[in-house]
Write a protein that holds these residues in place. Structure first.
Motif, mmCIF file in Angstrom:
data_model
loop_
_atom_site.group_PDB
_atom_site.id
_atom_site.type_symbol
_atom_site.label_atom_id
_atom_site.label_comp_id
_atom_site.label_asym_id
_atom_site.label_seq_id
_atom_site.Cartn_x
_atom_site.Cartn_y
_atom_site.Cartn_z
ATOM 1 N N LEU A 18 0.831 -1.193 0.000
ATOM 2 C CA LEU A 18 0.000 0.000 0.000
ATOM 3 C C LEU A 18 0.876 1.256 0.000
ATOM 4 N N GLU A 19 1.959 1.206 0.785
ATOM 5 C CA GLU A 19 2.861 2.345 0.866
ATOM 6 C C GLU A 19 3.525 2.593 -0.500
ATOM 7 N N ALA A 20 3.850 1.513 -1.204
ATOM 8 C CA ALA A 20 4.470 1.651 -2.533
ATOM 9 C C ALA A 20 3.515 2.351 -3.499
ATOM 10 N N ILE A 21 2.231 1.979 -3.395
ATOM 11 C CA ILE A 21 1.227 2.609 -4.266
ATOM 12 C C ILE A 21 1.103 4.097 -3.920
ATOM 13 N N ARG A 22 1.123 4.387 -2.598
ATOM 14 C CA ARG A 22 1.000 5.797 -2.183
ATOM 15 C C ARG A 22 2.160 6.628 -2.749
ATOM 16 N N VAL A 23 3.368 6.094 -2.659
ATOM 17 C CA VAL A 23 4.537 6.821 -3.164
ATOM 18 C C VAL A 23 4.408 7.023 -4.676
ATOM 19 N N ARG A 24 3.927 5.975 -5.359
ATOM 20 C CA ARG A 24 3.837 6.014 -6.815
ATOM 21 C C ARG A 24 2.784 7.032 -7.296
ATOM 22 N N THR A 25 1.743 7.256 -6.477
ATOM 23 C CA THR A 25 0.673 8.171 -6.914
ATOM 24 C C THR A 25 0.769 9.546 -6.255
ATOM 25 N N THR A 33 0.667 13.674 -8.273
ATOM 26 C CA THR A 33 1.409 14.896 -7.983
ATOM 27 C C THR A 33 1.812 15.580 -9.289
ATOM 28 N N ALA A 34 2.217 14.746 -10.249
ATOM 29 C CA ALA A 34 2.612 15.292 -11.550
ATOM 30 C C ALA A 34 1.418 15.949 -12.244
ATOM 31 N N LEU A 35 0.268 15.298 -12.149
ATOM 32 C CA LEU A 35 -0.951 15.872 -12.752
ATOM 33 C C LEU A 35 -1.268 17.232 -12.150
ATOM 34 N N LEU A 36 -1.113 17.292 -10.789
ATOM 35 C CA LEU A 36 -1.408 18.550 -10.099
ATOM 36 C C LEU A 36 -0.493 19.662 -10.617
ATOM 37 N N LYS A 37 0.751 19.260 -10.890
ATOM 38 C CA LYS A 37 1.719 20.265 -11.365
ATOM 39 C C LYS A 37 1.334 20.812 -12.743
ATOM 40 N N THR A 38 0.666 19.994 -13.560
ATOM 41 C CA THR A 38 0.304 20.463 -14.914
ATOM 42 C C THR A 38 -0.706 21.596 -14.862
ATOM 43 N N LYS A 53 -11.360 17.699 -11.626
ATOM 44 C CA LYS A 53 -11.164 16.250 -11.866
ATOM 45 C C LYS A 53 -9.900 15.752 -11.166
ATOM 46 N N ILE A 54 -8.812 16.570 -11.322
ATOM 47 C CA ILE A 54 -7.546 16.144 -10.710
ATOM 48 C C ILE A 54 -7.658 16.127 -9.179
ATOM 49 N N HIS A 55 -8.273 17.152 -8.646
ATOM 50 C CA HIS A 55 -8.464 17.184 -7.182
ATOM 51 C C HIS A 55 -9.334 16.031 -6.705
ATOM 52 N N ALA A 56 -10.375 15.744 -7.460
ATOM 53 C CA ALA A 56 -11.251 14.627 -7.088
ATOM 54 C C ALA A 56 -10.477 13.318 -7.103
ATOM 55 N N LEU A 57 -9.610 13.189 -8.120
ATOM 56 C CA LEU A 57 -8.786 11.979 -8.209
ATOM 57 C C LEU A 57 -7.896 11.850 -6.977
ATOM 58 N N ARG A 58 -7.262 12.982 -6.606
ATOM 59 C CA ARG A 58 -6.377 12.929 -5.439
ATOM 60 C C ARG A 58 -7.170 12.547 -4.179
ATOM 61 N N GLU A 59 -8.353 13.155 -4.038
ATOM 62 C CA GLU A 59 -9.213 12.840 -2.886
ATOM 63 C C GLU A 59 -9.553 11.359 -2.827
ATOM 64 N N ALA A 60 -9.983 10.847 -3.993
ATOM 65 C CA ALA A 60 -10.443 9.454 -4.060
ATOM 66 C C ALA A 60 -9.303 8.503 -3.696
ATOM 67 N N VAL A 61 -8.109 8.786 -4.257
ATOM 68 C CA VAL A 61 -6.971 7.898 -3.980
ATOM 69 C C VAL A 61 -6.555 8.005 -2.509
ATOM 70 N N THR A 62 -6.512 9.252 -1.975
ATOM 71 C CA THR A 62 -6.121 9.445 -0.575
ATOM 72 C C THR A 62 -7.053 8.685 0.365
#
Ligand code: PHE
Length: 350
Positions: A18-25, A33-38, A53-62
């Motif tokens: 799970l931690e590996a997935i968190r680091v990767r996303t 994080t890269a998407l947020l930077k765009t 959309k990007i914020h929602a994605l971050r929320e959902a994954v978090t």
């Protein structure tokens, strides 16, 4: 992208995965994080449509990661609980345990024996005034008995004086409890009063602090026969033998008349005095254990009772002495040293 991350998260088999997935996303160089930077390089219109959309994605994954983490942790705890066992029957390696001191033990035994005879337990203060300790007990100021008591007095400061304006003292006997009881209770009275007493005295058989038990009966028609029967019954119960004889010797106490000192018969057994047996045998003898007598009419009157109506007997007995005789100890001072080896030796500590 979103669906894939979320399904990876829900199927992550361990906290490490799970931690590996968190680091990767969500990590510093993670995909989200890269998407947020765009967002920074977008036109306002693009940002308006892509930002949510990007914020929602971050929320959902978090939140998916947090849920999965909680689930994995709960599963880990369940697994631990299922495999770990605590053997409640296993002995603990011993810390010291408290135990009853021989003096306290004897006080309990006395209370129990006398309760069976209808006596209640009474108490009084160890810091006593002159009147209760002496005067009311028919020991006036000039009486030689005062000198015999080796009294510890408190310094003569006015705010420490007793109600009678005299110096306070450490009670030299438990007899002041007779006075306090007669003044606060209506007869008939049947009490014992065990407690600490103090005299300026110290050797193998005397300590400055020691213990006495007082006995007091006030009723109509009380006589020496009641005293003797009560003492015999008490001594036989306390030493747990029936073949114990008492001897009453005429004596003097200012607060009793007549007065008697009481001896108990003993016999030598294996180099020890044992209470009981024939005191007149070759290995026998008498030992004094207490003072007693009929309560002096002046004491009864001092407490506000009519001595023509009420009579009684009283006795006073050293508790430490009783404990020594019953449990075979030979140095009184050891009672108050708090030495566990001594207590263990006599079976009073584990
Ligand atoms: N108070 C006496 C003492 O300390 C003992 C005693 C008590 C004698 C009661 C007679 C009656 O020696």
């Amino acid at each position: 992208e979103q669906d894939q991350s979320l399904s990876e998260i829900t199927s992550a088999g361990s906290l490490a995965d799970l931690e590996a997935i968190r680091v990767r996303t969500l990590g510093k160089s993670g995909t989200i994080t890269a998407l947020l930077k765009t967002l920074g390089g977008m036109t306002p219109e693009q940002r308006q449509s892509e930002g949510p959309k990007i914020h929602a994605l971050r929320e959902a994954v978090t939140s998916a990661i947090a849920d999965r983490r909680a689930a994995l942790e709960a599963a880990a705890l369940d697994a631990r609980l299922a495999t770990e066992t605590l053997d409640m029957s296993l002995g603990v390696s011993g810390g010291a345990q408290g135990s009853v001191h021989p003096v306290a033990q004897v006080m309990d035994e006395l209370a129990e024996i006398f309760a069976d005879l209808g006596f209640a337990v009474a108490t009084g203060p160890e810091i006593e005034d002159d009147w209760h300790n002496f005067t009311a007990l028919n020991i006036p100021e000039t009486h030689p008995a005062r000198a015999m008591h080796d009294t510890f007095y408190f310094p003569d400061r006015p705010n420490e004086a007793g109600e009678d304006g005299k110096k306070m003292l450490l009670r030299t006997h438990t007899s002041p409890v007779q006075i306090r009881t007669m003044m606060s209770q209506k007869p008939p009275i049947r009490i014992i009063a065990p407690g600490r007493t103090y005299r300026s005295d110290s050797d193998a058989t005397h300590t400055p602090m020691f213990h006495q038990v007082e006995g007091l009966v006030i009723d109509r028609g009380i006589h020496m026969g009641h005293l003797k029967w009560t003492l015999e019954t008490f001594v036989k119960a306390f030493f747990e033998r029936d073949d114990i004889v008492l001897r009453l010797r005429p004596s003097f106490f200012p607060f009793t008349e007549p007065s008697a000192e009481v001896d108990v018969g003993f016999t030598w057994e294996k180099g020890r005095r044992v209470i009981g047996g024939d005191p007149n045998a070759a290995n026998g003898g008498w030992m004094e254990i207490l003072g007693s007598g009929m309560v002096h009419p002046r004491v009864i009157a001092a407490c506000g009772l009519d001595p023509d109506e009420w009579q009684g007997f009283a006795f006073g007995c050293g508790i430490d002495r009783l404990a020594m005789l019953k449990y075979g100890m030979d140095d009184l001072r050891a009672f108050f040293d708090g030495d566990l080896r001594w207590l263990k030796h006599y079976g009073f500590a584990a």
